[in-house]
Design an enzyme around this catalytic site. Structure first.
Site, PDB file in Angstrom:
ATOM      1  N   LYS A 128     -13.670   1.468  -3.923  1.00 42.07           N
ATOM      2  CA  LYS A 128     -14.688   1.771  -2.909  1.00 42.07           C
ATOM      3  C   LYS A 128     -15.844   2.554  -3.519  1.00 42.07           C
ATOM      4  CE  LYS A 128     -11.668   2.140   1.177  1.00 42.07           C
ATOM      5  NZ  LYS A 128     -11.192   3.096   2.209  1.00 42.07           N
TER       6      LYS A 128
ATOM      7  N   HIS B 137       6.850 -27.187   2.418  1.00 45.25           N
ATOM      8  CA  HIS B 137       6.080 -28.264   1.795  1.00 45.25           C
ATOM      9  C   HIS B 137       5.027 -27.711   0.843  1.00 45.25           C
ATOM     10  CE1 HIS B 137       7.853 -31.349   4.441  1.00 45.25           C
ATOM     11  NE2 HIS B 137       7.913 -30.343   5.306  1.00 45.25           N
TER      12      HIS B 137
ATOM     13  N   GLU C 280       0.832  -1.201   0.000  1.00 37.52           N
ATOM     14  CA  GLU C 280       0.000   0.000   0.000  1.00 37.52           C
ATOM     15  C   GLU C 280       0.867   1.253   0.000  1.00 37.52           C
ATOM     16  OE1 GLU C 280      -4.271   0.176   1.766  1.00 37.52           O
ATOM     17  OE2 GLU C 280      -2.953   1.031   3.295  1.00 37.52           O
TER      18      GLU C 280
END
Length: 554
Positions: free
Chosen positions: A518, A390, A359
């Site tokens: 937004k 793994h 950000e």
């Protein structure tokens, strides 16, 4: 002129040009050979500060590389930029604000003026306000509507109001105050609230609504859901103030929600969300581990602040890590960076650093609005080290991309079980060693012959066993994960991000890219719910809206 008003085109600087030439000379550099030929390499490329030990010897660097990178830091006037940030200059130029999260960890007696007003008395007043609240809850004096003491605290917040506090409270669970459990509610997905509500009782739960604006969609919706749940469980409007407090700069909205003015903890516009865990946003941390440990967290960060401001760049931990990131991102075409904590309690550090780094440095224009002349922030990813071995470590070892990595590991475990921690530490070191050394074709063939394979089988399998090696990594070692050392670790990464923004000329303290989605989300919501029949601006979005409306029931 201040660096943030007139950022440099870093690619035009002499040090950048020198680094470009140096990169060509490093094309065939081998870390394995460098270690074999220089017994002092480890001591030349390690340092310690604020309880952290950094080994950066497993990097594609020589002392000349370091010197050139340090010269680059000098040519972008990094020292002046650091001073500008700490002095409260408007380093967040697009919003016309300082970036003074570092003020939150400065000791009593320090002075720091913002717009002519000393902010330090307010900082310590809020710390005292936090101390009083934490003491009352831990002592059982803050009681719910049935006069029972608070047993559960739910932090309602998202982004920086969630990731940093969650990281710290979980990383320091060994320091947890018995009797108070902390929970986090961030996602607007109703399933998260449903699962949480099954674990708590309204009569003994305190909700902290953490939102600077008290208008963040996800936070406000979850706060409203929590309020409705509290009332449905038997709570009353009259007693609401016993169960809801806020961290916000919008007092009017918090009061309208039902929170008493004296239970609103302030936020300042000079503290960005992803840098805010040191503020009252850290209230759930303090409730989890106690105020004395919270102050130790601040103290550790302050120690790193002092190191960052005073250490020469060639011995400056956050500066060196930032420069190494620039080296790989801009000269070796690395597109991502892995964070690999070898500690269960640090499992959320990658999520916090994702927000902090991506950000802050996910920018394509400089502070003055001109396009950047080079790549900027990398993708940050990773996870708990032993589990990652793994899963995605295969790509680190044999994939086609260069992915620098940070290994983070404590020497002492809070929960020793047999020889588990020795194996954990050994795995951390062996992974960084394997990334560096690799396995040659000759070594792979010899290994297979020792197993008794025929030459035909050896030649068939050997290519698959070759590990290129020469993959860079840093190893950060702490004695154990304590409040002070964790504070230093998080602050170190904050400073690393800032240094890179100075080099690239970008603003590490705004996030305009977050806002567009937004705003569009509001329009999509209206179309989903029938608030408007006006079609979306593109056929794909409208098609998905229609698909939802044709099938959704509820």
């Amino acid at each position: 002129m201040a660096y943030y008003r007139n950022p440099s085109d870093v690619t035009a600087l002499p040090a950048w040009q020198a680094l470009s030439k140096h990169r060509q000379s490093m094309q065939n550099f081998s870390m394995r050979e460098a270690f074999n030929s220089d017994p002092q390499r480890f001591s030349q490329f390690t340092l310690s500060s604020a309880g952290l030990f950094l080994d950066y010897s497993k990097n594609l660097i020589t002392t000349e590389t370091r010197d050139l990178l340090v010269s680059l830091a000098g040519e972008v006037n990094l020292k002046d930029a650091i001073k500008a940030q700490y002095d409260g200059e408007l380093v967040n130029s697009s919003e016309g604000r300082p970036a003074l999260h570092t003020a939150l960890r400065r000791p009593v007696g320090d002075k720091l003026k913002v717009n002519g007003v000393d902010v330090m008395p307010d900082v310590h007043r809020v710390l005292n306000q936090m101390t009083e609240l934490v003491g009352r809850i831990h002592d059982g004096l803050w009681r719910g509507y049935t006069e029972k003491p608070i047993t559960d605290v739910v932090n309602i917040g998202i982004g920086g109001s969630f990731l940093g506090p969650e990281l710290v409270s979980e990383a320091l669970v060994a320091y947890a105050h018995k009797g108070v459990r902390c929970h986090y509610l961030a996602n607007i997905d109703g399933s998260e609230f449903h699962e949480l509500s099954m674990k708590i009782r309204a009569e003994t739960t305190l909700f902290i609504v953490s939102s600077k604006s008290f208008n963040t969609l996800e936070t406000l919706k979850n706060a409203q859901a929590a309020r409705a749940w509290y009332l449905a469980q038997g709570g009353s409007e009259v007693e609401l103030h016993r169960h809801f407090i806020a961290v916000s700069s919008n007092n009017a909205a918090a009061v309208a929600f039902g929170i008493r003015e004296e239970n609103i903890f302030p936020m300042w516009d000079w503290v960005g969300g992803r840098y805010s865990l040191w503020s009252a946003i850290g209230l759930p941390i303090a409730l989890a581990i106690g105020m004395s440990n919270f102050k130790e967290l601040l103290s550790g960060a302050y120690t790193m602040d002092q190191h960052f401001q005073s250490a020469p760049f060639e011995q400056n931990m956050p500066v060196l890590l930032a420069l190494l990131g620039v080296w790989y991102g801009n000269f070796w075409n690395a597109q991502s960076h892995a964070i690999l904590p070898y500690d269960h309690y640090l499992r959320n550090i990658t999520k916090h650093l994702q927000q902090l780094d991506m950000e802050s440095n996910g920018k394509s224009v400089r502070q003055d609005g001109t396009p950047t002349s080079t790549d900027t922030g990398p993708v940050i990813w990773g996870g708990v080290g032993a589990n990652g071995q793994h899963a995605y470590h295969q790509l680190l070892h044999q994939g086609t991309q260069m992915i620098p990595a940070d290994f983070i590991v404590p020497i002492v475990s809070f929960n020793p079980v047999a020889d588990h921690h020795q194996w954990l530490y050994a795995n951390c070191l062996s992974q960084s060693q394997a990334l560096m050394m690799g396995k040659t074709r000759a070594e792979a063939e010899a290994e297979l012959r020792e197993k008794g394979m025929s030459e035909e089988e050896v030649q068939k399998l050997a290519p698959h066993k070759v590990i290129p090696g020469n993959r860079p990594s840093n190893t950060l070692v702490v004695e154990r994960i304590s409040p002070r050392r964790l504070g230093a670790l998080v602050a170190m990464y904050e400073h690393k991000v800032f240094v890179q923004s100075v080099i690239w000329g970008t603003n590490a303290f705004d996030q305009w890219g977050v806002e567009l989605g937004k705003e569009m989300g509001k329009a999509v919501y209206q179309r989903l719910t029938g608030g408007t029949e006006e079609p979306a601006d593109d056929a794909s979005t409208q098609g998905l809206i229609n698909y939802f409306r044709g099938r959704h029931r509820g």
